[in-house]
Design an enzyme around this catalytic site. Structure first.
Site, short mmCIF file in Angstrom:
data_model
loop_
_atom_site.label_atom_id
_atom_site.label_comp_id
_atom_site.label_asym_id
_atom_site.label_seq_id
_atom_site.Cartn_x
_atom_site.Cartn_y
_atom_site.Cartn_z
CE LYS A 112 22.23 -49.39 -85.39
NZ LYS A 112 20.96 -48.75 -85.02
CE LYS A 194 27.51 -44.77 -89.94
NZ LYS A 194 26.09 -44.85 -89.96
CE LYS A 197 23.46 -41.99 -81.90
NZ LYS A 197 22.30 -41.19 -81.80
P1 AMP Z 1 21.46 -42.22 -86.17
O1 AMP Z 1 22.20 -41.51 -85.11
O2 AMP Z 1 22.22 -43.35 -86.76
O3 AMP Z 1 20.05 -42.55 -85.75
O4 AMP Z 1 21.31 -41.20 -87.39
C1 AMP Z 1 20.45 -40.09 -87.37
C2 AMP Z 1 20.58 -39.34 -88.68
O5 AMP Z 1 21.91 -38.81 -88.82
C3 AMP Z 1 20.32 -40.19 -89.93
O6 AMP Z 1 19.65 -39.41 -90.90
C4 AMP Z 1 21.71 -40.52 -90.40
O7 AMP Z 1 21.77 -40.77 -91.78
C5 AMP Z 1 22.48 -39.26 -90.04
N1 AMP Z 1 23.91 -39.54 -89.80
C6 AMP Z 1 24.43 -40.34 -88.84
N2 AMP Z 1 25.78 -40.37 -88.91
C7 AMP Z 1 26.13 -39.55 -89.94
C8 AMP Z 1 27.37 -39.15 -90.52
N3 AMP Z 1 28.53 -39.58 -90.04
N4 AMP Z 1 27.34 -38.29 -91.57
C9 AMP Z 1 26.16 -37.84 -92.06
N5 AMP Z 1 24.95 -38.17 -91.56
C10 AMP Z 1 24.93 -39.02 -90.50
#
Ligand code: AMP
Ligand code: TRP
Length: 326
Positions: A112, A194, A197
């Site tokens: 980040k 991965k 967004k």
């Molecule tokens: P975030 O959008 O980064 O706040 O992530 C929210 C949740 O989604 C967290 O538990 C992350 O580990 C999971 N997550 C985000 N991106 C991925 C991905 N590409 N594959 C699996 N889990 C994800």
């Protein structure tokens, strides 16, 4: 007594299939067996710049997303992190037990701060300590998250043990919960990264709000591996990722999907996968659009009450142990 799960997502825009398959789908599966708390972590969201009106809107929308995904609002608690001020308070206390090198090595911070070079703020650095506070406040046993959060859950474990050692038994030491196929859903345009967004291309992810046309286009344009066969194998990272998505949405085993596409081509596989996603998200979106703002606000108000009463009790104990005048 049921064991407790706690998890959270930042209200920072559209969720994608990776968030759903890596995290929320597991929450839904675990909520019967566990006493469940699902948080909307807006204090975490402001570690990168947010537009205030959008943040408020995204907070409501994320609550709707939880509900439309199948979180049972009768049994689970859903609340907004900033509405329970104990999170920030415990975060501060845990800061004093956290070593700089423990935060310095965090992959998410490194990523980040690359992304937001103009705003590498102390909150971004400190983000995992606040996350530890979220988890420890509720005597959480299990934290269902995607793989990228493992390092942070590990810090929560370390801080629980460190506090308990220094001030006597206070916090439950939590464990992460991860499902192999969904732990890391990769980008459709690049299976080495991965799904995210913040990806530069829209073709990277399928948003939960995408229309059927968009979904079909994104799946059709998803990169594939060299060769022709649909194989679930490490040397076929693009197809393996697509099979994982298919398997998780269809509640099937990846090996069975592989088997049923023996001798068939990428085009047929992709067509079918697109329809599985269109079906799934069609259902999701219908439920989402059926929820009104007033109901969500009521649910969050109830959640705030429950969260607050658990957190306040825990903080009394913490303040006593640390030596604050009560
Ligand atoms: P975030 O959008 O980064 O706040 O992530 C929210 C949740 O989604 C967290 O538990 C992350 O580990 C999971 N997550 C985000 N991106 C991925 C991905 N590409 N594959 C699996 N889990 C994800
Ligand atoms: N850090 C998590 C993420 O980026 C979100 C989060 C904040 C969280 N607090 C949490 C997840 C507590 C699980 C438990 O996705």
């Amino acid at each position: 007594m049921k064991k407790r799960i706690f998890s959270g997502i930042q209200p920072s825009g559209n969720l994608h299939l990776g968030n759903y398959l890596g995290a929320v789908k597991n929450w839904v599966a675990l909520q019967k067996e566990y006493d469940s708390i699902f948080c909307i972590v807006d204090l975490h969201a402001i570690t990168v710049p947010q537009n205030p009106e959008e943040l408020r809107r995204n907070t409501l929308e994320l609550a709707k997303t939880y509900i439309a995904s199948g979180i049972d609002t009768q049994s689970a608690t859903i609340f907004v992190q900033s509405q329970v001020s104990e999170h920030a308070e415990l975060g501060w206390i845990l800061n004093t037990l956290t070593k700089m090198p423990e935060l310095d090595k965090m992959t998410q911070f490194k990523d980040k701060s690359q992304e937001h070079r103009e705003n590498i703020n102390a909150g971004l650095f400190d983000y995992p300590v606040l996350m530890a506070a979220d988890i420890l406040l509720y005597d959480t046993n299990v934290v269902p998250v995607g793989e990228d959060q493992l390092q942070h859950v590990e810090l929560a474990r370390t801080l629980a043990r460190r506090f308990n050692h220094q001030f006597r038994e206070t916090f439950t030491v939590p464990e992460a919960f991860i499902v192999k196929e969904g732990m890391r859903i990769m980008g459709l345009d690049d299976p080495a990264k991965k799904m995210s967004k913040s990806a530069s291309s829209e073709l990277n992810y399928i948003a939960l709000t995408d229309s059927p046309e968009k979904i079909r286009e994104k799946v059709r344009r998803a990169v594939t591996d060299s060769g022709k066969s649909i194989r679930y194998a490490d040397d076929k990272p693009a197809i393996r990722n697509l099979i994982n998505i298919y398997a998780l949405l269809d509640n099937a085993k990846p090996e069975d999907i592989e088997q049923s596409y023996k001798g068939k081509g990428y085009a047929e596989f992709k067509n079918d996968l697109a329809e599985v996603i269109v079906d799934f998200l069609g259902n999701f979106q219908a439920k989402y659009n059926d929820i009104n703002d007033k109901d969500v606000l009521d649910i969050l108000e109830t959640g705030r009450g429950k969260g607050k009463s658990l957190a306040a009790k825990k903080m009394e104990d913490v303040r006593e142990k640390v030596g604050f005048l009560q």
